[in-house]
Write an enzyme that holds these catalytic residues in place. Structure first.
Site: not given
Length: 786
Positions: A431, A433
């Protein structure tokens, strides 16, 4: 534009129905029964991959130029019994559920019942994880205090760097053999263990080369029977390419793409890593091949574009392996989170945008597929033209690409102790990171429910949803004489639950290190060969374990409400508030009105609320960061939810923010639904007061009215909003550009909107694939104008 070839491949991918393939499970079972106990564990795992690549059914789809599927056909989805042995009930649920279903035929059920369950029911990682967790951990897990990523999937967040475009696997084997020859048995007590790991890596190299040679032979065999001369020529070209890569370093743009795809298939076949492996800086990796061939006139831009489109289809052909129970609730999607970075910086710190970056943008725009996810890395040096090209796609309203602050991403890695060049060559995956591509194991360990800590604090250690004593006794909140006393109680509860979570994390890391090495992934991640150590056991250069905080907007508004009304204004007593919460505000309309509508809220650039947000964030950061993992690294935080904000909301009663019981929490670091009244600038100014640079990633969703960003002026406003947030060190921002009316109509008429894609959290999905609670949550997000 899409060629006829790509249109057909795309349509095939979109129409493919996900189903459970038992091919891999049968091969895993057979190899374990043949070799387990007779060879070292790393070698056993390598032999599993080698046998799978030697005997799996191959598939070359009609007309495709890039070849390889994880299963025997598009959307054929394997299971991983060594990680999670599904029950027959699990399979039936997968088949029958309305959303994110997988067809399961009777033969698959029979194989599961007769072969897989008898051998794997008490051998899987899931079984061993749950057997080794304390009852305290299990109670917290079942109550929704936190989740566990590796309960049904393997350790994941890892991204390729440039080495696979410079070396073939014959060269990797030479590197491994040299490391074996240099082992020092006289002075290194772990030399034998290193030898076992390295020999397993060598076998894993054989596995991928076997796959390439088998595809080369299949293409030759198909060419013999092909009547169409153009397709015959293409098949022979495929054969030549697969004869060369992955054994050797790629020489051309097409060989580079095929090399990556073979690597991708081996990583996700070895285990099902959470999240999916991805190529990271694809534009920078491919640019030298592209530039050389354009200059030689051996490749045109149109041909390169078609090859990338074919790669996009390959990603979309691979649904995320099936999940059940809590793991499904935290991530209910077919998307496997392969996230391609474009732009950013070069190793020397200069602008990384190149011609392939724009080519990738065109492919994203044309293909409009859920997978792969895509993002642009925007630095101060990024040309405005590139940002605006990305935003032209964003405002079409299907949620890609997302936007990241490349300068912040680099600084986050520097703050975590990484080398400057490694940081510049890294980026984001999953997402949002942050990681050093090709050099890091950055493992997400699960989501953490921040508002539930407050709920338990307000009940002196008792979880009112289950009636169990999950927390510690921190005092009757009615006796608290100040907000500071309440916040200290909250921090004690936070410490208690983080203790439980980290203890569990360390046990799980140990289990994976010992029982589930990944020799293939270890080959392509620095410094596993050099150390003779597995990726899951600390072999990577950097090893960070992340705990993802969820619900910062909700806990901020809840604490703000208590401070404002109970302790500052004194217009509600703690007893009255607790009674209202217990009654879900029924019969307490006056209190609901005060806390919901007459309280400072996060997301409006109001210092009263934002200071509380910062204090909660800081408490969470200090509680987690620096706790050691077992791999020589440490724990850190990031702030994202996938779909877990809906699940976490369902296990929490009413909150003092005015949120009713069981309603979804806010996603990412976004404000609570309807709380943000001062437009998108108010949101980004509030969000910027969180110190993003000490995290491993934060997620900010914004929903915009389509008319607000029409035309060139609207595009400039959107670009300025992004630049402004990034100047304030914001990590990430993404947009849903769609009206509430459209979403409401799509909810009522799903068949007419089956192709409607929306941004959920760190990924996009078909609106019709989302459950109603998640659809309602997206509809309820504040619709902003600029």
């Amino acid at each position: 534009m899409m060629t006829e070839r790509v249109k057909k491949l795309r349509e095939q991918s979109l129409n493919a129905v996900p189903y459970i393939s038992m091919e891999r499970a049968k091969i895993v079972d057979a190899v374990y029964k043949k070799y387990e106990g007779t060879v070292p564990k790393p070698v056993l795992r390598a032999l599993v991959l080698k046998e799978f690549m030697s005997s799996k059914k191959l598939c070359i789809n009609d007309g495709e130029l890039i070849v390889g599927e994880r299963g025997e056909a598009p959307a054929a989805t394997p299971t991983y019994p060594e990680l999670c042995c599904h029950t027959l009930e699990d399979l039936q649920i997968m088949n029958d559920r309305e959303k994110i279903s997988f067809k399961v035929d009777e033969e698959a059920k029979k194989i599961q019942e007769d072969i897989i369950i008898p051998h794997w029911e008490k051998r899987s990682m899931r079984y061993h994880i749950l057997e080794n967790m304390t009852q305290q951990w299990k109670d917290c897990y079942e109550a929704g205090m936190f989740t566990e990523f590796q309960e049904q999937r393997g350790p994941g967040h890892t991204v390729a760097d440039g080495k696979i475009y410079k070396k073939g696997f014959l060269q990797f084997k030479k590197d491994i053999q040299e490391a074996i020859e240099n082992l020092d048995y006289n002075n290194d007590d772990n030399a034998l263990d290193r030898k076992n790991q390295l020999e397993a890596m060598s076998i894993a190299c054989d596995a991928i080369m076997i796959l390439g040679k088998r595809y080369a032979q299949l293409a030759k065999d198909m060419a013999k029977d092909e009547k169409d001369n153009n397709r015959k020529k293409e098949l022979l070209e495929i054969a030549d390419i697969c004869d060369w890569v992955p054994a050797n370093a790629p020489r051309t743009f097409r060989e580079a793409i095929q090399m990556y795809w073979f690597v991708h298939l081996c990583v996700i076949s070895e285990l099902n890593p959470w999240d999916s492996f991805n190529p990271g800086r694809l534009d920078q990796h491919l640019y030298p091949f592209y530039k050389k061939q354009l200059e030689e006139e051996s490749l045109t831009r149109e041909e390169a574009e078609e090859l990338l489109q074919c790669l996009w289809v390959k990603f979309n052909n691979q649904p995320a392996p099936p999940k059940v129970g809590i793991t499904l609730k935290e991530s209910a999607t077919y998307t496997d989170f392969a996230n391609i970075n474009s732009g950013g910086l070069k190793p020397d710190g200069s602008d990384g945008v190149n011609d392939v970056s724009y080519l990738v943008m065109d492919v994203i725009d044309q293909m409009k597929l859920l997978q792969p996810s895509s993002n642009v890395q925007i630095s101060k040096k990024t040309p405005q033209r590139f940002l605006k090209r990305a935003l032209k796609i964003v405002r079409k309203g299907w949620g890609q690409p997302s936007l990241f602050n490349a300068d912040a991403v680099v600084q986050e890695m520097l703050n975590a102790g990484k080398d400057i060049v490694d940081a510049r060559c890294g980026g984001t995956s999953g997402c949002v990171e942050t990681g050093a591509f090709g050099k890091e194991a950055y493992i997400l360990t699960g989501y953490f429910n921040l508002p539930k800590v407050l709920e338990i604090t307000l009940n002196n250690g008792i979880d009112p949803m289950t009636g169990k004593k999950l927390g510690i006794e921190t005092g009757n909140p009615k006796a608290f004489s100040s907000y500071e006393e309440l916040f200290e109680a909250f921090k004690k509860q936070l410490n208690h639950f983080i203790d439980i979570k980290v203890r569990g994390n360390r046990v799980i890391e140990k289990l994976y290190a010992e029982r589930m090495p990944v020799p293939f992934l270890s080959v392509i991640i620095d410094d596993c060969i050099k150390k003779g150590k597995d990726y899951n056991a600390g072999g990577a250069r950097y090893n960070i374990s992340y705990i993802q905080g969820v619900g910062i907007g909700d806990i901020t508004d809840s604490l703000t409400s208590i401070k404002y009304h109970v302790f500052d204004k004194k217009n509600i007593t703690m007893g009255e508030l607790l009674e209202a919460l217990a009654d879900d505000f029924e019969g307490h309309g006056d209190i609901l009105n005060l806390v919901k509508n007459r309280t400072p809220k996060y997301g409006n650039d109001e210092e009263y609320a934002d200071e509380i947000m910062s204090s909660v964030f800081r408490a969470y950061y200090e509680e987690v960061t620096g706790r050691p993992n077992i791999k020589g690294g440490e724990h850190r935080i990031n702030m994202l939810p996938t779909t877990c904000h809906v699940y976490f909301g369902s296990v929490i009663g009413a909150l003092s923010s005015g949120r009713k019981a069981k309603e979804p929490l806010a996603d990412g670091i976004s404000p609570s639904k309807g709380a943000d009244k001062n437009g998108p600038t108010g949101v980004i100014k509030s969000a910027s007061k969180m110190d993003h640079l000490i995290t491993g990633g934060t997620l900010l969703n914004q929903k915009l009215t389509p008319s607000a960003i029409d035309g060139e002026d609207g595009l400039d406003k959107l670009a300025n909003l992004v630049r402004a947030y990034f100047r304030m060190d914001g990590h990430h921002i993404q947009f849903n550009v769609i009206s509430k009316d459209t979403l409401l109509e799509a909810q009522q008429k799903p068949d007419e909107y089956k192709n409607l894609i929306v941004r959920v959290a760190g990924y996009s999905d078909y609106f019709s694939n989302l459950n109603k609670d998640l659809q309602d949550e997206i509809i309820a997000r504040t619709e902003q104008s600029i």
